[in-house]
Scaffold this motif. Structure first.
Motif, PDB file in Angstrom:
ATOM      1  N   VAL A   1     167.543  46.658  66.672  1.00  0.00           N
ATOM      2  CA  VAL A   1     166.266  47.174  66.181  1.00  0.00           C
ATOM      3  C   VAL A   1     165.930  48.442  66.955  1.00  0.00           C
ATOM      4  CG1 VAL A   1     163.806  46.706  65.923  1.00  0.00           C
ATOM      5  CG2 VAL A   1     165.455  44.878  65.595  1.00  0.00           C
ATOM      6  N   ASN A   2     165.537  49.477  66.238  1.00  0.00           N
ATOM      7  CA  ASN A   2     165.066  50.727  66.837  1.00  0.00           C
ATOM      8  C   ASN A   2     163.622  50.947  66.427  1.00  0.00           C
ATOM      9  OD1 ASN A   2     167.719  51.633  67.891  1.00  0.00           O
ATOM     10  ND2 ASN A   2     168.234  51.720  65.712  1.00  0.00           N
ATOM     11  N   GLY A   3     162.813  51.421  67.354  1.00  0.00           N
ATOM     12  CA  GLY A   3     161.424  51.633  66.992  1.00  0.00           C
ATOM     13  C   GLY A   3     160.630  52.388  68.035  1.00  0.00           C
ATOM     14  N   LYS A   4     159.373  52.558  67.719  1.00  0.00           N
ATOM     15  CA  LYS A   4     158.410  53.245  68.593  1.00  0.00           C
ATOM     16  C   LYS A   4     157.568  52.197  69.310  1.00  0.00           C
ATOM     17  CE  LYS A   4     156.542  57.238  69.844  1.00  0.00           C
ATOM     18  NZ  LYS A   4     157.318  58.351  70.431  1.00  0.00           N
ATOM     19  N   PHE A   5     157.497  52.322  70.632  1.00  0.00           N
ATOM     20  CA  PHE A   5     156.822  51.317  71.455  1.00  0.00           C
ATOM     21  C   PHE A   5     155.699  51.965  72.246  1.00  0.00           C
ATOM     22  CE2 PHE A   5     156.761  48.966  75.618  1.00  0.00           C
ATOM     23  CZ  PHE A   5     156.143  47.824  75.134  1.00  0.00           C
ATOM     24  N   ARG A   6     154.514  51.356  72.186  1.00  0.00           N
ATOM     25  CA  ARG A   6     153.358  51.844  72.944  1.00  0.00           C
ATOM     26  C   ARG A   6     152.700  50.659  73.643  1.00  0.00           C
ATOM     27  NH1 ARG A   6     151.399  55.056  67.892  1.00  0.00           N
ATOM     28  NH2 ARG A   6     152.567  57.010  68.079  1.00  0.00           N
ATOM     29  N   ASN A   7     152.323  50.872  74.893  1.00  0.00           N
ATOM     30  CA  ASN A   7     151.663  49.818  75.664  1.00  0.00           C
ATOM     31  C   ASN A   7     150.621  50.458  76.577  1.00  0.00           C
ATOM     32  OD1 ASN A   7     151.359  48.176  78.285  1.00  0.00           O
ATOM     33  ND2 ASN A   7     152.288  46.681  76.897  1.00  0.00           N
ATOM     34  N   THR A   8     149.388  49.957  76.500  1.00  0.00           N
ATOM     35  CA  THR A   8     148.295  50.452  77.349  1.00  0.00           C
ATOM     36  C   THR A   8     147.709  49.286  78.127  1.00  0.00           C
ATOM     37  OG1 THR A   8     147.760  52.201  75.760  1.00  0.00           O
ATOM     38  CG2 THR A   8     146.081  51.649  77.393  1.00  0.00           C
ATOM     39  N   ALA A   9     147.581  49.450  79.444  1.00  0.00           N
ATOM     40  CA  ALA A   9     147.050  48.388  80.305  1.00  0.00           C
ATOM     41  C   ALA A   9     145.895  48.928  81.138  1.00  0.00           C
ATOM     42  CB  ALA A   9     148.143  47.837  81.212  1.00  0.00           C
ATOM     43  N   LEU A  10     144.818  48.162  81.198  1.00  0.00           N
ATOM     44  CA  LEU A  10     143.664  48.449  82.051  1.00  0.00           C
ATOM     45  C   LEU A  10     143.474  47.273  82.991  1.00  0.00           C
ATOM     46  CD1 LEU A  10     141.153  49.790  79.365  1.00  0.00           C
ATOM     47  CD2 LEU A  10     142.531  51.159  80.944  1.00  0.00           C
ATOM     48  N   LYS A  11     143.338  47.549  84.310  1.00  0.00           N
ATOM     49  CA  LYS A  11     143.233  46.475  85.294  1.00  0.00           C
ATOM     50  C   LYS A  11     142.177  46.811  86.345  1.00  0.00           C
ATOM     51  CE  LYS A  11     148.139  45.098  85.105  1.00  0.00           C
ATOM     52  NZ  LYS A  11     149.365  44.904  85.929  1.00  0.00           N
ATOM     53  N   VAL A  12     141.543  45.763  86.862  1.00  0.00           N
ATOM     54  CA  VAL A  12     140.682  45.867  88.037  1.00  0.00           C
ATOM     55  C   VAL A  12     141.155  44.817  89.037  1.00  0.00           C
ATOM     56  CG1 VAL A  12     138.674  46.772  86.814  1.00  0.00           C
ATOM     57  CG2 VAL A  12     138.963  44.307  87.051  1.00  0.00           C
ATOM     58  N   GLY A  13     141.013  45.120  90.324  1.00  0.00           N
ATOM     59  CA  GLY A  13     141.482  44.163  91.325  1.00  0.00           C
ATOM     60  C   GLY A  13     141.088  44.564  92.720  1.00  0.00           C
ATOM     61  N   ALA A  14     141.740  43.942  93.695  1.00  0.00           N
ATOM     62  CA  ALA A  14     141.441  44.191  95.100  1.00  0.00           C
ATOM     63  C   ALA A  14     142.726  44.077  95.902  1.00  0.00           C
ATOM     64  CB  ALA A  14     140.397  43.205  95.625  1.00  0.00           C
ATOM     65  N   GLU A  15     142.792  44.863  96.982  1.00  0.00           N
ATOM     66  CA  GLU A  15     143.956  44.802  97.875  1.00  0.00           C
ATOM     67  C   GLU A  15     143.480  44.732  99.327  1.00  0.00           C
ATOM     68  OE1 GLU A  15     145.497  49.225  98.908  1.00  0.00           O
ATOM     69  OE2 GLU A  15     145.804  48.649  96.812  1.00  0.00           O
ATOM     70  N   LYS A  16     144.277  44.081 100.157  1.00  0.00           N
ATOM     71  CA  LYS A  16     143.974  43.901 101.572  1.00  0.00           C
ATOM     72  C   LYS A  16     145.148  44.404 102.392  1.00  0.00           C
ATOM     73  CE  LYS A  16     142.172  42.179 105.419  1.00  0.00           C
ATOM     74  NZ  LYS A  16     140.999  42.780 106.068  1.00  0.00           N
ATOM     75  N   SER A  17     144.907  45.349 103.290  1.00  0.00           N
ATOM     76  CA  SER A  17     145.963  45.869 104.151  1.00  0.00           C
ATOM     77  C   SER A  17     146.202  44.924 105.322  1.00  0.00           C
ATOM     78  CB  SER A  17     145.600  47.261 104.674  1.00  0.00           C
ATOM     79  OG  SER A  17     145.584  48.204 103.616  1.00  0.00           O
ATOM     80  N   VAL A  18     147.468  44.761 105.699  1.00  0.00           N
ATOM     81  CA  VAL A  18     147.828  43.924 106.843  1.00  0.00           C
ATOM     82  C   VAL A  18     147.584  44.661 108.147  1.00  0.00           C
ATOM     83  CG1 VAL A  18     149.727  42.661 107.940  1.00  0.00           C
ATOM     84  CG2 VAL A  18     149.513  42.677 105.445  1.00  0.00           C
ATOM     85  N   SER A  19     147.777  45.983 108.171  1.00  0.00           N
ATOM     86  CA  SER A  19     147.522  46.803 109.351  1.00  0.00           C
ATOM     87  C   SER A  19     146.801  48.069 108.910  1.00  0.00           C
ATOM     88  CB  SER A  19     148.830  47.154 110.077  1.00  0.00           C
ATOM     89  OG  SER A  19     149.609  48.023 109.275  1.00  0.00           O
ATOM     90  N   TYR A  20     146.329  48.843 109.894  1.00  0.00           N
ATOM     91  CA  TYR A  20     145.571  50.057 109.583  1.00  0.00           C
ATOM     92  C   TYR A  20     146.173  51.266 110.297  1.00  0.00           C
ATOM     93  CZ  TYR A  20     142.303  46.775 107.587  1.00  0.00           C
ATOM     94  OH  TYR A  20     141.741  45.782 106.818  1.00  0.00           O
ATOM     95  N   SER A  21     147.484  51.257 110.470  1.00  0.00           N
ATOM     96  CA  SER A  21     148.200  52.379 111.056  1.00  0.00           C
ATOM     97  C   SER A  21     148.675  53.297 109.932  1.00  0.00           C
ATOM     98  CB  SER A  21     149.376  51.867 111.892  1.00  0.00           C
ATOM     99  OG  SER A  21     150.271  51.136 111.074  1.00  0.00           O
TER     100      SER A  21
END
Length: 246
Positions: free
Chosen positions: A116-136
């Protein structure tokens, strides 16, 4: 008279001894103090805001049509942006990414060809949080995102057949991730992260007799859970601003 001369003589000797033991402080020489230099320059990494450009990704997407095997990994470039707000403990993030390109894959169905050949489109919207292990300058981090994904695929035709298809899919996502970030200069960092996606999807497939996409289609609808992986969810170039401690 002899006693007077003796007293004067002893007094002179005493004054001479006292004068020899007294040193004027304004004549003492002290060495010049030396302030040691820092061996390494310290980068301040405490900023309120960060803007990141997604430079590269190598990831899977939700399944297309009725593929019998897992989705292949696909590459994309310069197709996403992220905004992070740091409260000095956790960074809250908002991101968007869009994939748009031609794809092909193996597909077996009754009356269809093997490719199969075709045109593919994908849009993603995300919200979240991250935590750093160190601050160097080098910061491992972890976290999670929730979001929504809209995906559309339409064929350019099955091989050896005139049947055309349109696959529309919406998905609610939860994406835990781990990553690394390195400050290469003040305010400028390079980041890389991987994630695992758990998605609850709604899929609607329309099959048409020709490429006009008109008439009453042969339609299939379904809900299901899907799981897909991104070993390189994003390589990002990040710029931070707004010092927290200024």
């Amino acid at each position: 008279m002899r006693y007077i001369l003796l007293c004067v003589f002893l007094l002179c000797i005493g004054l001479q001894e006292l004068t020899a033991q007294v040193t004027r402080i304004d004549t003492v020489a002290y060495p010049t103090p030396t302030i040691p230099k820092k061996n390494h320059y310290h980068f301040n990494t405490d900023y309120w805001y960060t803007v990141a450009l997604r430079v590269y990704a190598h990831e899977q997407f939700p399944q297309l049509l009725n593929q019998p095997s897992a989705q292949p990994y696909r590459n994309s470039y310069l197709n996403g942006i992220m905004l992070k707000i740091n409260d000095n403990q956790i960074s809250y993030r908002l991101q968007a990414a869009h994939f748009n390109g031609d794809v092909s894959f193996d597909y077996e169905c009754e009356g269809c060809g093997p490719v199969v050949n075709g045109k593919f489109r994908n849009t993603a919207l995300k919200v979240g949080a991250e935590k750093s292990v160190s601050y160097s300058r080098f910061q491992p981090y972890f976290g999670g995102d929730i979001g929504f994904m809209i995906q559309r695929f339409f064929t350019k035709g099955y091989e050896n057949t005139a049947v055309f298809a349109e696959d529309n899919k919406n998905a609610a996502l939860f994406s835990p991730f781990i990553g690394l970030k390195l400050y290469v200069a003040p305010r400028v960092a390079i980041g890389a992260e991987a994630n695992f996606n758990m998605a609850y999807t709604y899929q609607k497939v329309n099959n048409y007799a020709d490429d006009s996409f008109t008439g009453v289609p042969d339609q299939t609808k379904r809900y299901r859970w899907e799981y897909f992986f991104a070993p390189v969810a994003a390589v990002t170039l990040q710029y931070s601003f707004g010092l927290i401690n200024q």
